[in-house]
Each structure stands twice: as structure tokens, then as C-alpha cells.
Write an enzyme that holds these catalytic residues in place. Structure first.
Site, PDB file in Angstrom:
ATOM      1  N   SER A 166     -89.081  -3.098 -34.298  1.00  0.00           N
ATOM      2  CA  SER A 166     -88.344  -4.360 -34.426  1.00  0.00           C
ATOM      3  C   SER A 166     -89.313  -5.490 -34.761  1.00  0.00           C
ATOM      4  CB  SER A 166     -87.659  -4.648 -33.084  1.00  0.00           C
ATOM      5  OG  SER A 166     -87.198  -5.969 -33.042  1.00  0.00           O
ATOM      6  N   TYR A 179     -87.725  -6.365 -24.076  1.00  0.00           N
ATOM      7  CA  TYR A 179     -87.439  -5.728 -25.365  1.00  0.00           C
ATOM      8  C   TYR A 179     -88.630  -5.909 -26.308  1.00  0.00           C
ATOM      9  CZ  TYR A 179     -84.706  -4.538 -29.587  1.00  0.00           C
ATOM     10  OH  TYR A 179     -84.237  -3.965 -30.739  1.00  0.00           O
TER      11      TYR A 179
HETATM   12  P1  NAD Z   1     -76.324   0.017 -31.262  1.00  0.00           P
HETATM   13  O1  NAD Z   1     -76.156  -0.454 -29.859  1.00  0.00           O
HETATM   14  O2  NAD Z   1     -75.188  -0.118 -32.211  1.00  0.00           O
HETATM   15  O3  NAD Z   1     -76.792   1.543 -31.259  1.00  0.00           O
HETATM   16  C1  NAD Z   1     -77.556   2.124 -30.248  1.00  0.00           C
HETATM   17  C2  NAD Z   1     -76.925   3.472 -29.915  1.00  0.00           C
HETATM   18  O4  NAD Z   1     -77.774   4.117 -28.945  1.00  0.00           O
HETATM   19  C3  NAD Z   1     -75.535   3.352 -29.289  1.00  0.00           C
HETATM   20  O5  NAD Z   1     -74.620   4.175 -29.977  1.00  0.00           O
HETATM   21  C4  NAD Z   1     -75.725   3.822 -27.843  1.00  0.00           C
HETATM   22  O6  NAD Z   1     -74.612   4.515 -27.314  1.00  0.00           O
HETATM   23  C5  NAD Z   1     -76.922   4.743 -27.989  1.00  0.00           C
HETATM   24  N1  NAD Z   1     -77.655   4.891 -26.731  1.00  0.00           N
HETATM   25  C6  NAD Z   1     -77.932   3.935 -25.824  1.00  0.00           C
HETATM   26  N2  NAD Z   1     -78.584   4.465 -24.775  1.00  0.00           N
HETATM   27  C7  NAD Z   1     -78.738   5.790 -25.043  1.00  0.00           C
HETATM   28  C8  NAD Z   1     -79.323   6.863 -24.346  1.00  0.00           C
HETATM   29  N3  NAD Z   1     -79.903   6.689 -23.146  1.00  0.00           N
HETATM   30  N4  NAD Z   1     -79.285   8.092 -24.909  1.00  0.00           N
HETATM   31  C9  NAD Z   1     -78.699   8.286 -26.110  1.00  0.00           C
HETATM   32  N5  NAD Z   1     -78.111   7.306 -26.822  1.00  0.00           N
HETATM   33  C10 NAD Z   1     -78.133   6.067 -26.279  1.00  0.00           C
HETATM   34  O7  NAD Z   1     -77.624  -0.736 -31.797  1.00  0.00           O
HETATM   35  P2  NAD Z   1     -78.232  -0.894 -33.255  1.00  0.00           P
HETATM   36  O8  NAD Z   1     -78.310  -2.344 -33.527  1.00  0.00           O
HETATM   37  O9  NAD Z   1     -77.588   0.002 -34.228  1.00  0.00           O
HETATM   38  O10 NAD Z   1     -79.734  -0.425 -32.964  1.00  0.00           O
HETATM   39  C11 NAD Z   1     -80.295   0.802 -33.359  1.00  0.00           C
HETATM   40  C12 NAD Z   1     -81.789   0.695 -33.189  1.00  0.00           C
HETATM   41  O11 NAD Z   1     -82.292  -0.354 -34.016  1.00  0.00           O
HETATM   42  C13 NAD Z   1     -82.236   0.352 -31.759  1.00  0.00           C
HETATM   43  O12 NAD Z   1     -83.432   1.024 -31.458  1.00  0.00           O
HETATM   44  C14 NAD Z   1     -82.486  -1.137 -31.835  1.00  0.00           C
HETATM   45  O13 NAD Z   1     -83.360  -1.558 -30.844  1.00  0.00           O
HETATM   46  C15 NAD Z   1     -83.055  -1.250 -33.225  1.00  0.00           C
HETATM   47  N6  NAD Z   1     -83.026  -2.566 -33.869  1.00  0.00           N
HETATM   48  C16 NAD Z   1     -81.852  -3.203 -34.126  1.00  0.00           C
HETATM   49  C17 NAD Z   1     -81.874  -4.437 -34.776  1.00  0.00           C
HETATM   50  C18 NAD Z   1     -80.617  -5.188 -35.105  1.00  0.00           C
HETATM   51  O14 NAD Z   1     -80.703  -6.275 -35.694  1.00  0.00           O
HETATM   52  N7  NAD Z   1     -79.462  -4.665 -34.809  1.00  0.00           N
HETATM   53  C19 NAD Z   1     -83.080  -5.005 -35.142  1.00  0.00           C
HETATM   54  C20 NAD Z   1     -84.272  -4.321 -34.859  1.00  0.00           C
HETATM   55  C21 NAD Z   1     -84.216  -3.105 -34.233  1.00  0.00           C
END
Ligand code: NAD
Length: 283
Positions: A166, A179
């Protein structure tokens, strides 16, 4: 799914943790469109199954598996099913991750008297359990699936691991110390693992998405009326391209890093996809 370009993943098995989520469901569909057989792992089985149904409707091959990235036994069981139904793993995308309100301070800056306030979350009363949850989900939640699925990859041709870091990893964002630290550890671990597996033929890289509006950050980015919060306006003003990213805009970088042809000598990088956010000094 429409892709910016195609890579050949025919007969490859891809395991995607957090595959039921916003970003990783898009990743799952993209690798399926390139011919990979996809295991969509998620804590929320129904979310994984929905993604699988969408992939299968497009003629792809996928299975949805309930798995907790923090429990080795759950991951071992998932691996058994992947091996039985799809084959051994070639591609691991460690996508499960996120923040938690208990790891988030109410205010950006220390304000006089914070150390005595009980009515908000200041730095001083951040709950260690909240910090631990966020660290575990992002760091251990990347390490444990790697321990389990990399066993399949040793000595395989074109095996690769992709972690999800991130912007917080480059410079921490205000309010979210857990985070930020946890994603910094994911970037660091990506480099460590790339070196560690360099003689085993496994490339390891990470994507560092900038700001994409998804479920995990919606409450920070939009108010109840669906309008940008003050934080959103700040982010946009610090993003030279002047907008949030669309999740499809991660796919080009994803496919590049997964491609054993295009990225054959790319190992241990953390690639920002951020509209210039990390390059901008603010002036
Ligand atoms: P999201 O919440 O839509 O997806 C995360 C998924 O992980 C969910 O479906 C959740 O059920 C699953 N999850 C949570 N805990 C879990 C566990 N213990 N075991 C298995 N599955 C589990 O979030 P997203 O925005 O799609 O994020 C995906 C990745 O991208 C994450 O690592 C997040 O930190 C990273 N990220 C997101 C952004 C953003 O702008 N959305 C930016 C940088 C990084």
C-alpha cells in the site's frame, strides 16, 4: 473480462486470498481470463462463491474455498482441496488484508490533553488488540499462506508470488499507524522472500495500490450522503492525476508482474499504482 493485454496462464493454478473482496475479485477474474484455474480463498465463503460463479459464467475455471489466512490448519485444508480439484499452485496472490477502526486514531495530530481523554481514540489509548489484529491480518496473513502454498512452487517453472502492499508502506498515512506499519512489513517481507526464494525459481513482487474506493476504506472516504470526506479531498489534492483509481487500472501491473516472460527478471519490487501520489512532494 476485458484486459489491457493478455498473458498466457493456461494450465496454471492461481490461489488468491481475499479473493471475495473488491480488488482481489478483479484480480481473480483477470487471471481466469488469461486461462488460469483459480482458487478463490476468503473468510467469507459466500463472497468467494459469487466471484467463482462470475468466472464460471464467463467460461473460466474456479473454485471457492472458505479459508482464514491466520489459521494454518484452515490453509492446509484449502491447499488439499486446491491440489485435489485444480492441481498444485503456480501463482499465489496474497490479497487478504485491511485496516480496523481499533487501529485508527480519531484525530490526525496530537491535541493538548489527548493523554487524558476517554471519549476518543488518541494515540495513548489505542487498543493493543486492535493493533495486533491489523498487524496479524496483513503480515502474518501474507506469511502463513506463503508457507503453505510455496511448498507447491519449489522448483516449478514460472512460479510466482504477488503480495499486496500500500501507499502507507512508503510513508505512513495519518490516523492509521497499525495499517501503515503492517503494510511496511509486507513490502519488507516481499524483498526478503524474493531473495530467499531466488534460488528456488519463485519470483516474489508486490503491488502498492494508491487510493481505490472499496469496502475497507469507504467509511474514511465518503460521508453518509456519499460525498467525499475532508480526507478524500486531501487525497485527491495530493494525487497529481486528481482522482481515485478504478480497480481495473491495477490489472496491467498485475499481469505484468505475473508474466514469466514480461517480468522474467523482475524480483523483489513493490510497484506503486497510484496516479503519482507517492512521487508528489505536495508542492
Ligand atoms: P476488501 O475488504 O474488499 O477485501 C479483503 C478481503 O479479504 C475480503 O473479502 C475479506 O473477507 C477477506 N479477508 C479478511 N480477513 C480475512 C482472513 N483472515 N482470511 C481470509 N480472508 C480474509 O478490501 P480491498 O480494498 O479489496 O483490499 C484488498 C487488498 O488491497 C488488501 O490487502 C488491502 O489492504 C489492499 N489495499 C487496498 C487499497 C484500496 O484502496 N482499497 C489500497 C492499498 C492496498
Amino acid at each position: 473480462m476485458k484486459l489491457p493485454f493478455q498473458i498466457d496462464l493456461k494450465d496454471k493454478v492461481a490461489v488468491i486470498t481475499g479473493g471475495g473482496g473488491v480488488l482481489c475479485s478483479t484480480f481473480a477474474k483477470a487471471v481466469a481470463s488469461c486461462g488460469a484455474k483459480v482458487a478463490v480463498l476468503d473468510l467469507r465463503k459466500e463472497a468467494a462463491d459469487k466471484v467463482v460463479a462470475e468466472i464460471c459464467a464467463e467460461g473460466g475455471c474456479a473454485v471457492g474455498i472458505a479459508a482464514n489466512v491466520l489459521e494454518k490448519a484452515s490453509l492446509d485444508a484449502a491447499k488439499e482441496r486446491v491440489n485435489r480439484e485444480l492441481g498444485t499452485c503456480d501463482i499465489l496472490i496474497n490479497g487478504a488484508g485491511g485496516n480496523h477502526p481499533k487501529g485508527t486514531t480519531t484525530n490526525e495530530y496530537y491535541l493538548e490533553g489527548d493523554e487524558d481523554r476517554e471519549d476518543l481514540i488518541s494515540f495513548f489509548n489505542l487498543d493493543p488488540a486492535g493493533i495486533e489484529f491489523v498487524f496479524n491480518l496483513n503480515f502474518l496473513g501474507t506469511l502463513l499462506p506463503t508457507q503453505v502454498f510455496a511448498k507447491d512452487m519449489i522448483g516449478k517453472k514460472d512460479a510466482t508470488i504477488l503480495n499486496v502492499s500500500s501507499m502507507n508502506a512508503f510513508r505512513p498515512l495519518t490516523k492509521i499507524p497499525a495499517y501503515s506499519g503492517a503494510k511496511a512489513s509486507v513490502s519488507n517481507f516481499t524483498q526478503w522472500l524474493a531473495v530467499h526464494f531466488s534460488k528456488a525459481g519463485i519470483r516474489v513482487n508486490a503491488l502498492a495500490p494508491g487510493f481505490f474506493a472499496t469496502d475497507q476504506n469507504r467509511a474514511l472516504l465518503f460521508n453518509e450522503k456519499g460525498e467525499y470526506t475532508e480526507r478524500s479531498h486531501k487525497i485527491i489534492s495530493q494525487t497529481p492525476m486528481g482522482r481515485f483509481g478504478e480497480k481495473e487500472e491495477l490489472i496491467g501491473a498485475l499481469l505484468f508482474l505475473l508474466s514469466s516472460e514480461a517480468a522474467s527478471f523482475v524480483n523483489g519490487v513493490v510497484l506503486p499504482v497510484d496516479g503519482g501520489f507517492s512521487a508528489y512532494s505536495g508542492v
